[in-house]
Design a protein around this motif. Structure first.
Motif, PDB file in Angstrom:
ATOM      1  N   LEU A  35      51.690  27.407  17.470  1.00 33.92           N
ATOM      2  CA  LEU A  35      51.912  26.181  18.546  1.00 33.92           C
ATOM      3  C   LEU A  35      51.491  26.692  19.889  1.00 33.92           C
ATOM      4  O   LEU A  35      50.994  25.713  20.786  1.00 33.92           O
ATOM      5  CB  LEU A  35      53.039  25.472  18.591  1.00 33.92           C
ATOM      6  CG  LEU A  35      53.206  24.541  17.198  1.00 33.92           C
ATOM      7  CD1 LEU A  35      54.781  24.086  17.245  1.00 33.92           C
ATOM      8  CD2 LEU A  35      52.241  23.454  17.671  1.00 33.92           C
ATOM      9  N   ALA A  36      51.920  27.960  20.347  1.00 35.54           N
ATOM     10  CA  ALA A  36      51.676  28.439  21.604  1.00 35.54           C
ATOM     11  C   ALA A  36      50.293  28.596  21.749  1.00 35.54           C
ATOM     12  O   ALA A  36      49.801  28.216  22.824  1.00 35.54           O
ATOM     13  CB  ALA A  36      52.405  29.859  21.801  1.00 35.54           C
ATOM     14  N   GLY A  37      49.557  29.116  20.943  1.00 36.76           N
ATOM     15  CA  GLY A  37      47.997  29.398  20.968  1.00 36.76           C
ATOM     16  C   GLY A  37      47.329  28.180  21.104  1.00 36.76           C
ATOM     17  O   GLY A  37      46.324  27.948  22.197  1.00 36.76           O
ATOM     18  N   LEU A  38      47.704  26.853  20.647  1.00 35.57           N
ATOM     19  CA  LEU A  38      47.145  25.507  20.533  1.00 35.57           C
ATOM     20  C   LEU A  38      47.486  24.902  22.036  1.00 35.57           C
ATOM     21  O   LEU A  38      46.585  24.290  22.731  1.00 35.57           O
ATOM     22  CB  LEU A  38      47.256  24.698  19.366  1.00 35.57           C
ATOM     23  CG  LEU A  38      46.663  25.256  18.199  1.00 35.57           C
ATOM     24  CD1 LEU A  38      47.111  24.522  16.657  1.00 35.57           C
ATOM     25  CD2 LEU A  38      45.159  24.864  18.152  1.00 35.57           C
ATOM     26  N   LEU A  39      48.911  24.906  22.205  1.00 32.06           N
ATOM     27  CA  LEU A  39      49.449  24.119  23.313  1.00 32.06           C
ATOM     28  C   LEU A  39      49.312  24.602  24.479  1.00 32.06           C
ATOM     29  O   LEU A  39      49.463  24.123  25.854  1.00 32.06           O
ATOM     30  CB  LEU A  39      50.664  23.524  22.930  1.00 32.06           C
ATOM     31  CG  LEU A  39      50.868  22.653  21.725  1.00 32.06           C
ATOM     32  CD1 LEU A  39      52.376  22.328  21.338  1.00 32.06           C
ATOM     33  CD2 LEU A  39      50.022  21.669  21.434  1.00 32.06           C
ATOM     34  N   ILE A  40      49.327  25.896  24.545  1.00 31.12           N
ATOM     35  CA  ILE A  40      49.419  26.814  26.003  1.00 31.12           C
ATOM     36  C   ILE A  40      47.665  27.541  25.918  1.00 31.12           C
ATOM     37  O   ILE A  40      47.039  27.268  26.843  1.00 31.12           O
ATOM     38  CB  ILE A  40      50.351  27.863  25.965  1.00 31.12           C
ATOM     39  CG1 ILE A  40      51.627  27.172  25.920  1.00 31.12           C
ATOM     40  CG2 ILE A  40      50.146  28.601  27.287  1.00 31.12           C
ATOM     41  CD1 ILE A  40      52.916  27.912  25.950  1.00 31.12           C
ATOM     42  N   GLY A  41      47.654  28.074  25.016  1.00 29.09           N
ATOM     43  CA  GLY A  41      46.349  28.901  25.009  1.00 29.09           C
ATOM     44  C   GLY A  41      44.853  28.083  25.315  1.00 29.09           C
ATOM     45  O   GLY A  41      43.931  28.398  26.107  1.00 29.09           O
ATOM     46  N   LYS A  42      45.031  26.904  24.754  1.00 29.73           N
ATOM     47  CA  LYS A  42      43.632  26.058  24.660  1.00 29.73           C
ATOM     48  C   LYS A  42      43.459  25.608  26.005  1.00 29.73           C
ATOM     49  O   LYS A  42      42.629  25.948  26.460  1.00 29.73           O
ATOM     50  CB  LYS A  42      43.762  24.885  23.654  1.00 29.73           C
ATOM     51  CG  LYS A  42      43.207  25.431  22.360  1.00 29.73           C
ATOM     52  CD  LYS A  42      41.891  24.978  21.940  1.00 29.73           C
ATOM     53  CE  LYS A  42      41.451  25.164  20.615  1.00 29.73           C
ATOM     54  NZ  LYS A  42      39.984  25.408  20.322  1.00 29.73           N
ATOM     55  N   PRO A  43      44.496  24.742  26.595  1.00 28.64           N
ATOM     56  CA  PRO A  43      44.142  24.375  27.805  1.00 28.64           C
ATOM     57  C   PRO A  43      44.014  25.386  29.011  1.00 28.64           C
ATOM     58  O   PRO A  43      43.251  25.177  29.753  1.00 28.64           O
ATOM     59  CB  PRO A  43      45.494  23.317  28.320  1.00 28.64           C
ATOM     60  CG  PRO A  43      46.367  23.795  27.223  1.00 28.64           C
ATOM     61  CD  PRO A  43      45.804  24.342  25.925  1.00 28.64           C
ATOM     62  N   VAL A  44      44.909  26.441  28.782  1.00 31.45           N
ATOM     63  CA  VAL A  44      44.571  27.503  29.889  1.00 31.45           C
ATOM     64  C   VAL A  44      43.310  27.969  29.683  1.00 31.45           C
ATOM     65  O   VAL A  44      42.510  28.235  30.783  1.00 31.45           O
ATOM     66  CB  VAL A  44      45.785  28.457  29.808  1.00 31.45           C
ATOM     67  CG1 VAL A  44      45.633  29.591  30.829  1.00 31.45           C
ATOM     68  CG2 VAL A  44      47.125  27.859  30.203  1.00 31.45           C
ATOM     69  N   GLY A  45      43.011  28.501  28.452  1.00 32.87           N
ATOM     70  CA  GLY A  45      41.595  29.015  28.547  1.00 32.87           C
ATOM     71  C   GLY A  45      40.601  28.184  28.612  1.00 32.87           C
ATOM     72  O   GLY A  45      39.372  28.695  29.285  1.00 32.87           O
TER      73      GLY A  45
END
Length: 421
Positions: free
Chosen positions: A314-324
Motif C-alpha cells: 500500500l505504501a508503494g502504491l499510495l505514496i510511491g506512485k504519486p511521488v514518483g
C-alpha cells in the motif's frame, strides 16, 4: 422491447467496466473468510478429475489435486490470463503504430518518464519498507507488486474526477500503456517459475516464424494463429519456466493488423476486421468472464492476513506512485525542457499519480507470481493489492482539496478490457 434493450445495455456496461472482476474478488473474500477449507479445495480442484470415473475422484484432498498440476488456479492464472495479456500486448503494439499514443516520441516523452517514476517510486518505497521492518528476506521479492496500475479502474476514476475530455485522461492512458509494456517485461525477466531453460525459447522463435508464414499466406482467421503458433509459443514459455500467461505475447506483433492506431478507446476500431482486431473482438467478452474467475481464484484472503506485506504494498502504491510520477514529470519539464499537455498543471499530475495507485488486477497477479507458495507472505501482499482501491477515494479528496473540477463529459467508449500492468 426498449426496456429489455436498456437492461442488456446496463448488463454489458457493467461487464465492460469490470463488474465481474469485482464480483469475483468480493465473493472470494467472503468465501475464504467464511469457510477457508472449501475455498482452498475449490481453487485447487483437479479439473482433469471431471473426466475420471473413479468414485474417489470427487473426494481428493487439495494437496492431491494440486499435485496433478491442472487445477482451477492453474487454468485461470496460466491459460485464461494468457488471453488477457495478449489483448494487453495488442494495445501496446498498436500504440506504437502511426497515430498511436507512443508513436510520436516528443508527445510521449513526458508521460513515458512519468511511467518510469511510477515504477521506480513504488519499488523504492516497497524495498525501503521491507528493510525498515526487517522483512526484506521474506518479502523483498515482491518489489514489483506496487508497480502495477489497473488501467480500467484508473480510467473510470479519472473520468469522474477530470471529466472525459480533460488532457489528464490521455496522459494517464499513455502512462498506463507504457506501464503495461514494462509490466510484461518485469514478469518475464524477474519472475520465472523456476530456473530458466532458454533452449525451449527456440520453440518461441519457431512460433513467430510460423505466424509470419501464415501472414504471408494471407491466412485471416485468428483461430489459425491461436491454435497453431499461439499454443506452440505458450508451451515454449511453460517449458522454459517463463510465466506462461505471457505465452501469446510474442506472436501478437506478427499477426495481420491495421497499419494505424485510432486511439485507445476509439469507437471506430469496432469496425476494423483485420485479424488482430477480430481476435480482440471475439475474446473481449470471454476474457471479462475469465477475469471474474481470476478474482474468484486469487482474491480469497482471510482478513487475519493483514500484515507487513499489506502495508509495504500500500505504501508503494499510495505514496510511491504519486511521488514518483510527480517527480519524474517535474524532472522532464525542468531538467529536460519537455512539456506537459496543454491544460495540465501539477495539481492534475499529483491527482492522476494518486489515481494510478489503483493496482488491483495485475498487482494481484504479480503477488502470485512473486510468492508462488500459498501462505502468510502471499496473502499479506494480496491484501495490499486488493486494498489499493483506497487510492480512488483518496484521489477524489485530493482533487477536491486542489480545486479540480471535471470538464463537461463527452461521448467516449467504456474500457475495452479491464487490463493493467
Amino acid at each position: 422491447m426498449s426496456g429489455q434493450q436498456e437492461k442488456r445495455g446496463l448488463v454489458r456496461k457493467l461487464i465492460d467496466n469490470s463488474f465481474l472482476l469485482i464480483a469475483g474478488a468480493v465473493s472470494a473474500l467472503i468465501w475464504a473468510n467464511v469457510h477457508t477449507s472449501s475455498y482452498q479445495a475449490f481453487i485447487n480442484f483437479d479439473l482433469l478429475s471431471l473426466f475420471h470415473h473413479a468414485p474417489s475422484a470427487g473426494h481428493e484432498t487439495a494437496a492431491e489435486a494440486h499435485s496433478h498440476g491442472f487445477t482451477l488456479h492453474f487454468f485461470v492464472n496460466d491459460i485464461v490470463m494468457a488471453l488477457f495479456f495478449a489483448i494487453a500486448a495488442k494495445e501496446v503494439w498498436e500504440s506504437l503504430l502511426p497515430g498511436g499514443s507512443l508513436a510520436n516520441p516528443k508527445k510521449a516523452a513526458t508521460p513515458l518518464l512519468a511511467t518510469v517514476g511510477g515504477i521506480l517510486g513504488p519499488a523504492i518505497v516497497y524495498i525501503a519498507g521491507t528493510y525498515f521492518t526487517g522483512t526484506h528476506d521474506s518479502l523483498g521479492r515482491g518489489w514489483a507488486i506496487p508497480c502495477a496500475t489497473d488501467i480500467a479502474f484508473s480510467y473510470l476514476i479519472a473520468r469522474f474526477i477530470f471529466g472525459a475530455s480533460h488532457p489528464a485522461i490521455a496522459f494517464l492512458l499513455l502512462l498506463a500503456i507504457a506501464d503495461d509494456a514494462a509490466g510484461l517485461i518485469i514478469l518475464a525477466v524477474f519472475y520465472p517459475q523456476a530456473e530458466i531453460r532458454p533452449e525451449w525459447l527456440l520453440l518461441t522463435v519457431g512460433a513467430v516464424l510460423l505466424t509470419m508464414q501464415l501472414r504471408r499466406s494471407k491466412v485471416h482467421s485468428h483461430w489459425a494463429y491461436l491454435i497453431g503458433p499461439g499454443i506452440i509459443s505458450w508451451f515454449s514459455f511453460y517449458q522454459a519456466n517463463i510465466h506462461p500467461a505471457l505465452g501469446l505475447v510474442p506472436i501478437i506483433p506478427f499477426m495481420p493488423h491495421a497499419h494505424t492506431d485510432l486511439g485507445f478507446y476509439a469507437r471506430a476500431e469496432r469496425g476494423r476486421h483485420d485479424t488482430l482486431n477480430e481476435f480482440e473482438h471475439f475474446w473481449k467478452l470471454p476474457v471479462e468472464f475469465g477475469l471474474g474467475l481470476f478474482g474468484l481464484a486469487n482474491a480469497g484472503v482471510v482478513m487475519s492476513s493483514l500484515g507487513t506485506g499489506t502495508w509495504v504494498v500500500l505504501a508503494g502504491l499510495l505514496i510511491g506512485k504519486p511521488v514518483g510520477i510527480t517527480l519524474l514529470t517535474l524532472f522532464a519539464e525542468k531538467a529536460l525542457k519537455l512539456e506537459k499537455p496543454a491544460g495540465m498543471d501539477y495539481r492534475h499530475v499529483v491527482t492522476l499519480g494518486m489515481i494510478a495507485g489503483i493496482g488491483f488486477t495485475v498487482a494481484l497477479f504479480v503477488s502470485v507470481a512473486a510468492f508462488t507458495t500459498a501462505g502468510m507472505e502471499q496473502d499479506s501482499v494480496k491484501m495490499g493489492a486488493l486494498l489499493s482501491f483506497a487510492a480512488a477515494p483518496i484521489a477524489v479528496i485530493v482533487a477536491k482539496l486542489l480545486g479540480i473540477r471535471p470538464l463537461p463529459l463527452v461521448n467516449v467508449d467504456t474500457p475495452k478490457i479491464a487490463k493493467a500492468a
